[in-house]
Write a protein that holds these residues in place. Sequence first.
Motif, PDB file in Angstrom:
ATOM      1  N   UNK A  27       0.813  -1.210   0.000  1.00  0.00           N
ATOM      2  CA  UNK A  27       0.000   0.000   0.000  1.00  0.00           C
ATOM      3  C   UNK A  27       0.846   1.258   0.000  1.00  0.00           C
ATOM      4  N   UNK A  28       1.911   1.272   0.801  1.00  0.00           N
ATOM      5  CA  UNK A  28       2.788   2.443   0.835  1.00  0.00           C
ATOM      6  C   UNK A  28       3.519   2.605  -0.496  1.00  0.00           C
ATOM      7  N   UNK A  29       4.007   1.488  -1.060  1.00  0.00           N
ATOM      8  CA  UNK A  29       4.692   1.552  -2.348  1.00  0.00           C
ATOM      9  C   UNK A  29       3.748   2.026  -3.447  1.00  0.00           C
ATOM     10  N   UNK A 182      -7.507   1.202   5.740  1.00  0.00           N
ATOM     11  CA  UNK A 182      -7.701   2.599   5.374  1.00  0.00           C
ATOM     12  C   UNK A 182      -7.281   3.536   6.510  1.00  0.00           C
ATOM     13  N   UNK A 183      -7.642   3.211   7.732  1.00  0.00           N
ATOM     14  CA  UNK A 183      -7.271   4.062   8.853  1.00  0.00           C
ATOM     15  C   UNK A 183      -5.773   4.110   9.066  1.00  0.00           C
ATOM     16  N   UNK A 184      -5.110   2.963   8.884  1.00  0.00           N
ATOM     17  CA  UNK A 184      -3.657   2.938   9.053  1.00  0.00           C
ATOM     18  C   UNK A 184      -2.964   3.751   7.966  1.00  0.00           C
ATOM     19  N   UNK A 185      -3.419   3.622   6.723  1.00  0.00           N
ATOM     20  CA  UNK A 185      -2.830   4.405   5.643  1.00  0.00           C
ATOM     21  C   UNK A 185      -3.089   5.905   5.831  1.00  0.00           C
ATOM     22  N   UNK A 188      -0.532   6.991   8.342  1.00  0.00           N
ATOM     23  CA  UNK A 188       0.845   7.008   7.857  1.00  0.00           C
ATOM     24  C   UNK A 188       1.035   8.021   6.733  1.00  0.00           C
ATOM     25  N   UNK A 189       0.104   8.024   5.775  1.00  0.00           N
ATOM     26  CA  UNK A 189       0.272   8.806   4.552  1.00  0.00           C
ATOM     27  C   UNK A 189      -0.552  10.073   4.512  1.00  0.00           C
ATOM     28  N   UNK A 194      -3.465   7.922  -1.890  1.00  0.00           N
ATOM     29  CA  UNK A 194      -3.846   7.243  -3.130  1.00  0.00           C
ATOM     30  C   UNK A 194      -4.088   5.767  -2.937  1.00  0.00           C
ATOM     31  N   UNK A 195      -4.109   5.258  -1.686  1.00  0.00           N
ATOM     32  CA  UNK A 195      -4.292   3.836  -1.448  1.00  0.00           C
ATOM     33  C   UNK A 195      -5.672   3.521  -0.918  1.00  0.00           C
TER      34      UNK A 195
END
Length: 247
Positions: A27-29, A182-185, A188-189, A194-195
């Motif tokens: 997801x981060x990539x 979704x909450x973790x992204x 973090x982001x 965009x994930x």
Amino acid sequence: MAEDLVLDTAIRDWVLIPLSVVMVLIGVLRYFVSKLMRSSSQLPDPKIVKEGQVIIRARNLRAAANFIPAKSFRARKVYYSNEENGLLFVPKGQAQNAQAQMFSDPNMAMDMMKKNLSMIIPQTLTFAWVNFFFSGFVAAKIPFPLTQRFRSMLQNGIDLSTVDVSYVSSRSWYFLNLFGLRGLFSLILGEENATDDTQRMMQMSGFGMDPSKSLSAEKDGLDIVQHEWALPKFEQRAEAVLRKLVS
């Protein structure tokens, strides 16, 4: 009767944790790949931004209608809903379909194709990896009872009706991570990342809708608002309270 299973700690170490870590890293990539593929010269359409701000202001007016005088509310209502130059009024000839806008703007079509590819390709490869290496594992157990309706969602790839519903297969764990991170992204982001596959799928399903319908719907909602002054004789009551406090 449902069977109780004893989960091996090796499944936790070699299936559950690696699968979760890989989903987060992918997801981060994918977020940074999407940023690189995004057109650097793309700027938001001023017309779309203006329409969005108008809709927000009209919604705030509807929400606080009863806290402003009737004369002020009617003036603002005419300002938004007037059929000659109202901000929410959209002439029939100016309504533009989103699909027609995409065909008229090749950059928009290319950006949408890049976003779809950045979502579909990693998901396909990840699902093939999970299905090949981790298919058939019981990876985790939910610490509360569930009904039989959740069996198809939590035990994908396990064809045993005697297993308790609270057990989660490795394939179902993949789907839970796909839509549950979704909450973790966002943490973090950031919120606008965009994930967010759920939001992106909703945008794809709503593609082709007429953007002018939002203005028309907000205009109809504002037209039916009945003003009821929520603070009758508030000034007189405030003066009476102040006189009592002074005396």
